[in-house]
Design a protein around this motif. Structure first.
Motif, short mmCIF file in Angstrom:
data_model
loop_
_atom_site.label_atom_id
_atom_site.label_comp_id
_atom_site.label_asym_id
_atom_site.label_seq_id
_atom_site.Cartn_x
_atom_site.Cartn_y
_atom_site.Cartn_z
N ARG A 1 0.61 -1.18 0.04
CA ARG A 1 0.04 -0.25 0.00
C ARG A 1 0.80 1.28 -0.12
O ARG A 1 0.60 2.20 -0.59
CB ARG A 1 -0.90 -0.04 1.21
CG ARG A 1 -2.04 1.18 1.24
CD ARG A 1 -3.13 1.13 2.25
NE ARG A 1 -3.75 0.00 2.02
CZ ARG A 1 -4.68 -0.33 2.98
NH1 ARG A 1 -5.04 0.49 4.05
NH2 ARG A 1 -5.72 -1.51 2.65
N ALA A 2 1.91 1.28 1.00
CA ALA A 2 2.98 2.51 0.75
C ALA A 2 3.77 2.67 -0.54
O ALA A 2 3.59 3.92 -1.11
CB ALA A 2 4.00 2.13 1.68
N TYR A 3 3.84 1.49 -1.33
CA TYR A 3 4.40 1.75 -2.68
C TYR A 3 3.42 2.29 -3.59
O TYR A 3 3.73 3.10 -4.30
CB TYR A 3 4.59 0.21 -3.07
CG TYR A 3 4.95 0.17 -4.66
CD1 TYR A 3 6.11 0.75 -5.41
CD2 TYR A 3 4.05 -0.46 -5.47
CE1 TYR A 3 6.33 0.51 -6.64
CE2 TYR A 3 4.20 -0.77 -6.83
CZ TYR A 3 5.32 -0.04 -7.35
OH TYR A 3 5.54 -0.05 -8.94
N ALA A 4 2.02 1.94 -3.23
CA ALA A 4 0.79 2.47 -4.51
C ALA A 4 1.18 3.80 -4.06
O ALA A 4 0.87 4.82 -5.05
CB ALA A 4 -0.35 1.60 -4.11
N VAL A 5 1.10 4.33 -2.73
CA VAL A 5 0.96 5.96 -2.68
C VAL A 5 1.96 6.61 -3.14
O VAL A 5 2.09 7.66 -3.84
CB VAL A 5 0.97 5.96 -1.15
CG1 VAL A 5 0.66 7.63 -0.85
CG2 VAL A 5 -0.58 5.44 -0.81
N MET A 6 3.47 5.82 -2.69
CA MET A 6 4.60 6.83 -2.87
C MET A 6 5.05 6.87 -4.49
O MET A 6 5.69 7.72 -4.83
CB MET A 6 5.86 6.06 -2.31
CG MET A 6 5.56 6.14 -0.65
SD MET A 6 6.65 4.83 0.24
CE MET A 6 8.43 5.81 -0.14
#
Length: 206
Positions: free
Chosen positions: A17-22
């Motif tokens: 999820r962090a990857y998708a945001v960043m």
């Protein structure tokens, strides 16, 4: 009412999820923060700590594979390097069990965020080529109690506010309309009130 730390997510799901945001353009270009400092907390339960190192490595690798320039700063490794530069660190380790606790005040002074640590972080970011598009700070929990996470963020803001900065934090970033916001290290220790950051995993996931 405090916000949850997304306890239902596995470490892999949390960092996915962090990857998708960043990797999003809005995040990289700091859109939607209403003029606030682009600082973000990527919290995780303390129990996940053994897996976090590998997940951070995977996250940074995926971002770089997308062509995104990431500056990752391991705060514990940086602190050790700064201590080693004094020429006294090996001696301190050898005598640790016999030294009184107040002896470690000097150890903490060497990595004072305002005087030394935050300027050093900034110099690392500015020296990286190509120019980073975002900064990831890791292993802040290992510096407790000599250095607190909120102190690093507060002293870093005047020096580094033109790039998104993500702090991987072993604990919770609690946000409440009545009680304000605070960092809770390991889910138990109140690091201190801190309201300038955003919960990374809540971006696009209200």
């Amino acid at each position: 009412m405090t916000e949850p730390i997304h306890e239902d997510l596995s470490p892999a799901e949390r960092f996915d999820r962090a990857y998708a945001v960043m990797r999003s353009d809005d995040f990289l270009h700091m859109r939607g923060q209403l003029g606030e400092v682009p600082y973000f907390i990527l919290g995780h339960p303390a129990a996940d700590e053994p897996e976090v190192g590998a997940q951070v490595k995977r996250l940074v690798g995926r971002l770089r594979a997308d062509g995104i320039e990431v500056c990752e700063v391991d705060l514990w490794a940086l602190a050790r390097a700064m201590w080693a530069e004094t020429g006294q660190w090996d001696a301190i380790l050898e005598q640790e069990s016999a030294l009184p606790k107040d002896s470690f005040a000097d150890v903490g002074n060497v990595i004072s965020p305002q005087k030394y640590l935050s300027p050093r972080i900034t110099s690392i970011v500015r020296a990286q080529e190509p120019t980073p598009q975002l900064v990831v700070l890791t292993h802040v929990g290992r510096l407790y109690p000599l250095v607190r996470a909120h102190t690093i963020l507060n002293t870093l803001q005047p020096l580094l506010s033109d790039l998104p900065v993500v702090l991987v934090f072993p604990g919770e970033y609690r946000q409440s309309p009545t009680q304000g916001a605070s960092l809770v290290l390991f889910g138990q220790l109140l690091d201190d009130d801190y309201y300038r950051a955003f919960d990374l995993l809540k971006l696009g996931n209200p």
